[in-house]
Write a protein that holds these residues in place. Structure first.
Motif, mmCIF file in Angstrom:
data_model
loop_
_atom_site.group_PDB
_atom_site.id
_atom_site.type_symbol
_atom_site.label_atom_id
_atom_site.label_comp_id
_atom_site.label_asym_id
_atom_site.label_seq_id
_atom_site.Cartn_x
_atom_site.Cartn_y
_atom_site.Cartn_z
ATOM 1 N N LYS A 148 -21.904 7.584 13.113
ATOM 2 C CA LYS A 148 -20.793 7.561 13.056
ATOM 3 C C LYS A 148 -20.079 7.427 14.402
ATOM 4 O O LYS A 148 -19.388 7.730 15.175
ATOM 5 N N ARG A 149 -20.311 6.044 14.861
ATOM 6 C CA ARG A 149 -20.431 5.930 16.317
ATOM 7 C C ARG A 149 -20.982 6.774 17.650
ATOM 8 O O ARG A 149 -20.565 5.846 18.335
ATOM 9 N N VAL A 150 -21.750 7.501 17.137
ATOM 10 C CA VAL A 150 -22.931 8.107 18.080
ATOM 11 C C VAL A 150 -23.977 7.661 17.947
ATOM 12 O O VAL A 150 -23.918 7.698 17.226
ATOM 13 N N LEU A 151 -24.251 7.742 19.062
ATOM 14 C CA LEU A 151 -25.810 7.003 19.394
ATOM 15 C C LEU A 151 -26.122 8.419 20.164
ATOM 16 O O LEU A 151 -25.982 9.000 20.741
ATOM 17 N N TYR A 152 -27.824 8.720 19.492
ATOM 18 C CA TYR A 152 -28.263 9.937 19.732
ATOM 19 C C TYR A 152 -29.653 9.670 19.839
ATOM 20 O O TYR A 152 -30.760 8.888 19.309
ATOM 21 N N THR A 153 -30.434 10.279 21.195
ATOM 22 C CA THR A 153 -31.527 10.054 21.135
ATOM 23 C C THR A 153 -32.389 11.060 20.305
ATOM 24 O O THR A 153 -31.986 12.473 20.255
ATOM 25 N N TYR A 164 -22.360 18.344 10.050
ATOM 26 C CA TYR A 164 -21.570 19.178 10.225
ATOM 27 C C TYR A 164 -20.288 19.256 11.213
ATOM 28 O O TYR A 164 -20.237 17.701 11.647
ATOM 29 N N ASP A 165 -19.839 19.831 10.725
ATOM 30 C CA ASP A 165 -18.558 20.111 11.904
ATOM 31 C C ASP A 165 -19.232 19.603 13.280
ATOM 32 O O ASP A 165 -18.800 19.270 14.437
ATOM 33 N N ASP A 166 -20.575 20.735 13.210
ATOM 34 C CA ASP A 166 -20.320 20.825 15.028
ATOM 35 C C ASP A 166 -21.954 19.731 15.550
ATOM 36 O O ASP A 166 -22.190 20.995 16.565
ATOM 37 N N HIS A 167 -22.688 20.098 14.190
ATOM 38 C CA HIS A 167 -24.319 19.464 14.872
ATOM 39 C C HIS A 167 -24.560 18.433 13.597
ATOM 40 O O HIS A 167 -24.113 18.371 12.974
ATOM 41 N N LEU A 168 -25.510 18.200 13.794
ATOM 42 C CA LEU A 168 -26.244 17.549 13.225
ATOM 43 C C LEU A 168 -27.952 18.322 12.423
ATOM 44 O O LEU A 168 -28.467 18.502 13.873
ATOM 45 N N SER A 169 -28.262 18.162 11.367
ATOM 46 C CA SER A 169 -29.512 18.573 10.828
ATOM 47 C C SER A 169 -30.333 17.357 10.484
ATOM 48 O O SER A 169 -29.751 16.843 9.711
ATOM 49 N N LEU A 170 -31.587 16.828 11.112
ATOM 50 C CA LEU A 170 -32.665 16.034 10.769
ATOM 51 C C LEU A 170 -33.684 16.355 10.572
ATOM 52 O O LEU A 170 -34.289 17.251 10.804
ATOM 53 N N LEU A 195 -22.065 15.022 18.667
ATOM 54 C CA LEU A 195 -20.432 14.367 19.146
ATOM 55 C C LEU A 195 -19.296 13.761 18.742
ATOM 56 O O LEU A 195 -19.757 13.369 17.141
ATOM 57 N N TYR A 196 -18.195 13.321 18.717
ATOM 58 C CA TYR A 196 -17.296 12.784 17.963
ATOM 59 C C TYR A 196 -16.884 11.881 19.294
ATOM 60 O O TYR A 196 -16.672 11.671 20.477
ATOM 61 N N CYS A 217 -25.242 10.465 23.039
ATOM 62 C CA CYS A 217 -26.220 12.084 22.931
ATOM 63 C C CYS A 217 -27.035 12.296 23.577
ATOM 64 O O CYS A 217 -28.113 11.237 22.379
ATOM 65 N N VAL A 218 -26.952 11.808 24.740
ATOM 66 C CA VAL A 218 -28.875 11.555 25.362
ATOM 67 C C VAL A 218 -29.415 12.618 25.922
ATOM 68 O O VAL A 218 -29.084 13.374 26.628
ATOM 69 N N ASN A 219 -30.587 13.019 25.596
ATOM 70 C CA ASN A 219 -30.849 13.780 26.243
ATOM 71 C C ASN A 219 -33.022 13.379 26.427
ATOM 72 O O ASN A 219 -33.551 13.151 25.705
ATOM 73 N N TYR A 220 -32.979 13.473 27.890
ATOM 74 C CA TYR A 220 -33.665 12.431 28.564
ATOM 75 C C TYR A 220 -35.378 13.039 28.233
ATOM 76 O O TYR A 220 -36.599 12.675 28.188
#
Length: 167
Positions: free
Chosen positions: A26-31, A46-52, A65-66, A75-78
């Motif tokens: 949904k237009r958000v890039l996640y690492t 979900y409204d507040d998180h993603l479960s992969l 994130l929205y 949403c980047v986590n080194y």
């Protein structure tokens, strides 16, 4: 009759982890962790998180994130990618996510100190090595404070010194 209560209010999406160790939802890039590169995942949104999920196994949970308006978000986590970057000498220097990979606070200030005159390969290597140490020894805050204090005093703590202090 009472209305039925839904216990799982989510949507789902199938994605494949790309070679940069990212997915887009949904237009958000996640690492995601580098070990998942090339892996097809099922994402429960979900409204507040993603479960992969990989198959039927929950592999990772990420904060949701929205994206605002027509812009994209990240949403980047080194911690997800730093070990892969450490294996490729110039990957950090040329990474499109470089500025997002640096944790806010002391590490951002360390990066500003290192690059105030120019961006060198050795400064990039130093930052990657610091982030690897922060991840390996779970000492991000203390390590950042130690290195920043030294830089502000005109000294640069070596990676070996950092490893001796925090390893």
């Amino acid at each position: 009759d009472l209305p039925r209560r839904r216990t799982h209010d989510f949507s789902e999406l199938h994605v494949k982890v790309n070679s940069s160790s990212t997915i887009t939802v949904k237009r958000v890039l996640y690492t995601v962790p580098s070990r998942l590169i090339g892996t097809p995942l099922l994402v429960h949104i979900y409204d507040d998180h993603l479960s992969l999920y990989y198959g039927h196994e929950l592999t990772l949970t990420l904060p949701r994130l929205y994206a605002q308006g027509s812009t994209r978000a990240r949403c980047v986590n080194y911690r997800h990618v730093i070990h892969s970057l450490a294996k490729k000498p110039n990957a950090f220097r040329h990474s499109l996510l470089r500025d997002d990979l640096i944790p806010r606070g002391d590490f951002t200030l360390i990066w500003q100190h290192l690059t105030k005159n120019s961006l060198s390969d050795s400064d990039c290597r130093y930052m990657v090595d610091l982030l690897v140490l922060a991840d390996n020894y779970d000492c991000e805050q203390a390590l950042g404070r130690q290195v920043l204090t030294a830089l502000e005093e005109g000294n640069k703590v070596s990676i070996e010194q950092c490893r001796a202090l925090f390893g």
